[in-house]
Design an enzyme around this catalytic site. Structure first.
Site, PDB file in Angstrom:
ATOM      1  CG  ASP A 388     -38.258  -2.741  36.629  1.00  0.00           C
ATOM      2  OD1 ASP A 388     -38.072  -3.234  36.083  1.00  0.00           O
ATOM      3  OD2 ASP A 388     -38.453  -3.253  38.173  1.00  0.00           O
ATOM      4  CG  PHE A 533     -28.491 -14.256  37.676  1.00  0.00           C
ATOM      5  CD1 PHE A 533     -28.841 -15.136  36.535  1.00  0.00           C
ATOM      6  CD2 PHE A 533     -28.617 -13.590  37.715  1.00  0.00           C
ATOM      7  CE1 PHE A 533     -30.539 -14.758  36.003  1.00  0.00           C
ATOM      8  CE2 PHE A 533     -29.888 -12.670  37.465  1.00  0.00           C
ATOM      9  CZ  PHE A 533     -30.907 -13.284  35.948  1.00  0.00           C
ATOM     10  CE  LYS A 556     -32.083 -20.167  40.626  1.00  0.00           C
ATOM     11  NZ  LYS A 556     -32.252 -20.067  42.161  1.00  0.00           N
ATOM     12  CG  ASP A 797     -37.407  -1.768  42.500  1.00  0.00           C
ATOM     13  OD1 ASP A 797     -37.100  -2.532  41.439  1.00  0.00           O
ATOM     14  OD2 ASP A 797     -37.508  -2.758  43.405  1.00  0.00           O
ATOM     15  CG  ASN A 800     -32.641  -4.059  36.371  1.00  0.00           C
ATOM     16  OD1 ASN A 800     -33.331  -3.070  37.826  1.00  0.00           O
ATOM     17  ND2 ASN A 800     -34.024  -4.704  35.921  1.00  0.00           N
TER      18      ASN A 800
END
Length: 1070
Positions: A388, A533, A556, A797, A800
């Site tokens: 990642d 979100f 946003k 970390d 996801n």
């Protein structure tokens, strides 16, 4: 009967699947009718009655243990066994007892933890009074009171709370308004009779679906209203909650099931070799059995006078019995003690990782941790690393760097001629002293943006108003003007802090309102809806009503997502920025009310709630008007470029899988030294169609290798010549990089195109996949695992990254800013990416080397031992007579040959850690599996065969037809057995010792000093003490921590000869 089976850990009947949960507050009688689980937990596997039978049942499911039980049964048959029962029972009992002790200790600890948790106290509202109860006595439907810093007892619905001091990256939980109005009045809470309908128990931490019905009104329940068991209450003085799930039904316990068991490549090879060993055993026993039948047919009649045969016995039956007798005698070829020894080695090497101070992060007080003990040697074979970006390569500490408002860019510093000036520590910072609520730690260098704010630019004000309203940040103001923000993500905190410094200060919030200080004026907005979100939406929106009654939607999100929802008249001129801010205003009141009703229906649905809400969100998030964009910077962690360079020198390929946009991913790639200017070419795969993606991939592959065939080259089996599933590596004519976005990757992962994607990507030194979802991360890892004969490692970390970490052969979690989800799912964990090079190049390299040496020696000594019996069969009439005495056979593996190889395999180092880091090329043998493979096993087999011939025939020839001075024979059975076993022991022991001393005296002798004076390491020491000094140094380096008392063996009055004898004894022990 069911209760008996349940007590033994077995299910007498299938449990009824619960589809929906229905409960009523403060009504135990009603809730008990559903027979929901109470809050007592049980993580232990055994009790005092079931421990022995259940544990033995589990152990005998292992093939090796079951095989030795079978041998024991054979040994109880007098016609077959030529060995006493204890030759099998003693090793088997030792292995079983070690495992019993280990499992018993683990289960005792689990019992202690269960008692500690179940006996914790919590305040429960019972019969109108708050009473202190044990956790185990809490029931579904009870109302409990939690206090600050207290563990959450069960999974509860938050009824009401009070807020206190701030935190960092904590999850925000809010009560419904209807329950928040109950207050802390005990009588009011005792009268509360709300009913909850919610989902059945499951293990999804990111989702909850339910409804609360109070006085005929239905309210939606989601994850923001739920407190999970095991969490700690922060920033809140007290909280009342309604118990929804208890004990085994909580998400914590639902997620505590068994993880996918990972096995190393050596484990898989061992399984194949053990099957081969069984085949070899069967061949040897068959050969000796046939020999016995032939011998009995030709010679057996000569011995019937004093060894009469049983009735019906003949040569064929004698050969049949001989086969099973030799199965017993030659059982040492099957490695029963191998698995126990391997576990000891792995446990020891895991402790070395835990104890490594060079992998300890002082700032966060975080040591490296080996969370599994079964994968150590796999660390020395890594070929592909999947990483990642945010929080793994970078610090995940965001700073507001630049922004673009109404087409004008802010954040860069220019001189009088209009030329861009590089920002340094000496660059003048913007003065925010005019804003009493500004954050003093915030830095910005472009004065033009401050001037635009002060001049009242409507576009600039709208931009910062959006940043101050559209978020989930929680504020805390301990003293007047001292604001602290608690954000669930660092970038959200950075944006709200930026708005604060530029005059739009987010001050307070409630479930229905948001208060903002805009240029010194307090304004309260009514919060009508929050459009959450998530990783699929990649955006969030809020709908607010301003004091003048105007309805406004603020949104946003990521640029690619926002572009699809812009009004046609809006210019897409912010493509180089990181995050887009969008503004839509003047919602129609009547249309909004209709949408709000549909939103309420979707939010209270118990089935397909997420899909329905997404459809409702899509209805209103359209025709958006663009305000501006932000650029948030995330700095690299210390040592990342150097680590990546070291790993590249070890021929480890690094793929970065990130959700960031392409430009950001590329910039990080260059700053990390993954992408370099001297590369031949960096390919960009960004087609929007499947055929376009395939064409770009093929073009890239042809550039790297013009002679590359159209069909992928598969590895052919050595024996059958058939194609396997493994795709061979292809050579490229240079050094290349590959960058592919999420849309193109989705096409590339399709079944028809995945091999083309794999071939092209594997020819590149660096691969960066941007805008990928968590599922795509796991799919990329699975693709490489499926078609490449290589070991993979995934490091991340955040939550996801969990799917990627679980999919790889080895998962590494970094304990960073995004919580502990990745760490909890990982096999190894530490605090910084730079520790990865030490984990692989030092600990991985050593672990692989030690395991391979151990396996080579173990098989060698067992084969040598067993083949001596095989050769002896040809000289004893194939009668299944043993060469060695029974106690020697019993102790050979357990005592006589165990400690030396275990000591070597725990402490051996081909080079020290400094050389391992300085020369990453030393890592290559593990990737190529050079130290232990099928060919190595064959060589060991041949070597042990040769050694057994020496060990058997030299004593045999030396004692054949020999007599003593008095004329009596020396060559009796007992003498020969003793000589043979002594030869074997002395061969292994003195052979290694003689080599040690021969090299020692040669390398540190006077002659070597005169020949190589400049290279002699002990200048200034007398030759008399040279070997002694070497021995002392080895002791100090290898065993100083474990056996510190031995270092004190020298004192001023001891002479060198006495010390030398002590050091020799220590060496023999090792």
């Amino acid at each position: 009967m069911d209760s008996v089976l349940s007590a033994c850990g077995l299910n007498g009947k299938k449990e009824k699947v619960q589809e929906e949960r229905h409960l009523r507050a403060n009504d135990r009688e009603f809730n008990l009718s559903f027979k929901y689980a109470n809050n007592a937990i049980k993580t232990s596997k055994y009790n005092i009655f079931t421990f022995l039978p259940l544990n033995l049942f589990e152990q005998f499911q292992r093939l090796a243990n079951a095989y030795f039980v079978f041998l024991l049964i054979l040994q109880l048959i007098p016609a077959i066994s030529s060995l006493s029962w204890f030759t099998t029972v003693v090793p088997l009992l030792l292995v079983l007892c070690i495992t019993l002790a280990k499992d018993g200790t683990d289960d005792i600890n689990r019992h202690k933890n269960d008692r500690q948790v179940n006996n914790r106290r919590v305040d429960v509202l019972i019969d109108g009074q708050l009473k202190s109860e044990k956790w185990m006595n809490v029931q579904v439907g009870d109302i409990i009171k939690l206090e600050n810093n207290q563990f959450v007892t069960v999974r509860t619905l938050t009824l009401l709370y009070t807020s206190s001091d701030p935190g960092t990256n904590l999850k925000v939980k809010q009560a419904l308004t209807v329950t928040g109005d109950l207050g802390d009045n005990i009588d009011t809470l005792a009268a509360f009779d709300g009913e909850v309908h919610c989902e059945a128990p499951n293990n999804r931490l990111d989702k909850f679906t339910g409804t609360l019905t109070v006085q005929g009104e239905t309210y939606a329940l989601d994850n923001e209203r739920i407190l999970l068991r095991g969490c700690t209450l922060r920033n809140t003085e007290w909280c009342f909650g309604l118990v929804l799930f208890g004990g085994p039904d909580t998400k914590l316990m639902q997620n505590s099931g068994k993880s996918v068991f990972k096995r190393t490549s050596i484990d898989h090879l061992m399984n194949v070799l053990v099957l081969f060993i069984f085949g070899l055993l069967a061949c040897m026993c068959t050969t000796l059995a046939i020999g016995n039948g032939i011998w009995e047919h030709q010679q057996g009649t000569s011995f019937t006078a004093f060894l009469p045969r049983q009735d019906g016995a003949n040569a064929a039956f004698s050969g049949f019995l001989s086969f099973w007798s030799y199965v017993i005698i030659l059982n040492t070829v099957v490695p029963i003690s191998l698995y126990v020894s391997v576990e000891i080695l792995r446990l020891g090497n895991s402790y070395f990782i835990d104890w490594d101070r060079k992998m300890y992060h002082t700032k966060t007080d975080t040591p490296a941790q080996a969370r599994t003990t079964t994968l150590n040697e796999e660390l020395g074979q890594i070929k592909y690393i999947f990483s990642d970006k945010t929080g793994t390569l970078t610090q995940n500490i965001m700073t507001f760097n630049r922004c673009s408002i109404n087409g004008k860019s802010y954040g860069e510093v220019v001189d009088f001629s209009g030329q861009r000036v590089e920002i340094t520590e000496k660059t003048e910072k913007v003065d925010f002293s005019w804003n009493s609520l500004a954050d003093t730690k915030f830095c910005f260098h472009d004065h033009a943006l401050v001037e635009a704010v002060k001049q009242g630019s409507s576009e600039v004000h709208a931009f910062f108003r959006l940043l101050a309203l559209c978020h989930t940040v929680m504020p805390e103001e301990k003293t007047e003007g001292q604001l602290f923000y608690q954000a669930q993500s660092p970038d959200e905190g950075a944006l709200v802090t930026a708005a604060r410094n530029f005059g739009f200060v987010f001050r307070t919030r409630t479930p229905e309102t948001i208060s903002v200080v805009e240029m010194g004026i307090n304004i309260t907005y009514e919060l009508l809806a929050v459009l959450d979100f998530n990783n699929v939406r990649k955006r969030m929106s809020v709908i607010v009503r301003s004091p003048d009654g105007r309805l406004t939607l603020y949104c946003k999100g990521a640029d690619t997502i926002i572009y699809e929802r812009l009004h046609p008249s809006c210019s897409k001129k912010y493509s180089t920025e990181h995050l887009l801010a969008v503004h839509m205003f003047d919602l129609d009141e009547a249309e909004f009310e209709q949408w709000r009703e549909r939103h309420h229906e979707a939010s209270t649905a118990l089935e397909d709630r997420e899909e329905k809400l997404d459809a409702i969100y899509e209805e209103i998030e359209k025709d958006l008007m663009l305000i501006g964009a932000t650029a948030v910077e995330d700095k690299l962690q210390d040592g990342v470029p150097q680590t990546i360079e070291q790993l590249a020198q070890a021929d480890i390929k690094i793929w970065v899988l990130t959700g960031d946009k392409q430009e950001t991913a590329e910039n990080i790639g260059y700053s990390c030294n993954m992408l370099r200017e001297e590369m031949t070419e960096v390919f960009i795969i960004a087609a929007d169609t499947a055929e376009g993606v395939k064409e770009e991939l093929v073009t890239a592959r042809k550039k790297m290798s013009p002679d590359s065939p159209e069909e992928p080259p598969f590895l052919k089996s050595r024996f059958r010549g058939q194609k396997s599933q493994v795709v061979l590596d292809e050579e490229s004519n240079g050094e290349y990089g590959l960058v592919i976005n999420g849309h193109s990757l989705a096409y590339g992962l399709q079944k028809d195109f995945q091999l083309e994607l794999l071939r092209t990507a594997c020819m590149c030194q660096t691969v960066i996949c941007c805008r990928v979802t968590p599922l795509q991360k796991a799919q990329v890892v699975e693709l490489v695992k499926k078609y490449k004969k290589a070991v993979t490692l995934a490091i991340g970390d955040g939550a996801n990254d969990v799917s990627m970490i679980k999919a790889a052969h080895i998962g590494v979690g970094i304990s960073g800013q995004e919580g502990m989800q990745a760490v909890l799912s990982s096999d190894f964990s530490f605090a910084q990416f730079r520790y990865l090079q030490r984990l692989l190049l030092v600990h991985g390299h050593w672990s692989y080397l030690r395991m391979c040496k151990f396996l080579c020696y173990f098989f060698y000594k067992n084969f040598s031992f067993t083949f001596v019996h095989f050769w002896y069969g040809f000289f004893c009439g194939f009668s299944a007579q043993t060469v060695y005495d029974e106690w020697f056979i019993t102790m050979y593996n357990l005592v006589y040959t165990a400690l030396p190889i275990i000591g070597l395999s725990l402490f051996d180092q081909d080079v020290n850690d400094r050389w391992s880091m300085q020369y990453p090329q030393l890592y290559a043998p593990g990737q190529k599996n050079q130290y232990f493979n099928k060919m190595t096993f064959v060589k060991i087999l041949l070597h042990s065969c040769y050694s057994s011939l020496i060990l058997f025939f030299i004593p045999y020839a030396a004692m054949q037809d020999t007599v003593r001075d008095d004329g009596k024979d020396i060559a009796d059975y007992q003498s020969f057995a003793f000589v043979a076993l002594s030869a074997m022991n002395h061969f292994f022991l003195w052979g290694s010792l003689s080599v040690f001393f021969a090299i020692t005296f040669t390398m540190y002798s006077n002659g070597m000093y005169l020949i190589f004076t400049s290279s002699f390491p002990f200048i200034g020491e007398s030759p008399h003490h040279s070997a002694l000094s070497m021995c002392e140094r080895e002791l100090n380096e290898n065993v100083s921590q474990k056996y510190s008392g031995w270092k004190q063996c020298r004192n001023a009055n001891q002479d060198s000869s006495e010390l030398y004898i002590k050091c020799l004894c220590i060496f023999v022990f090792f």
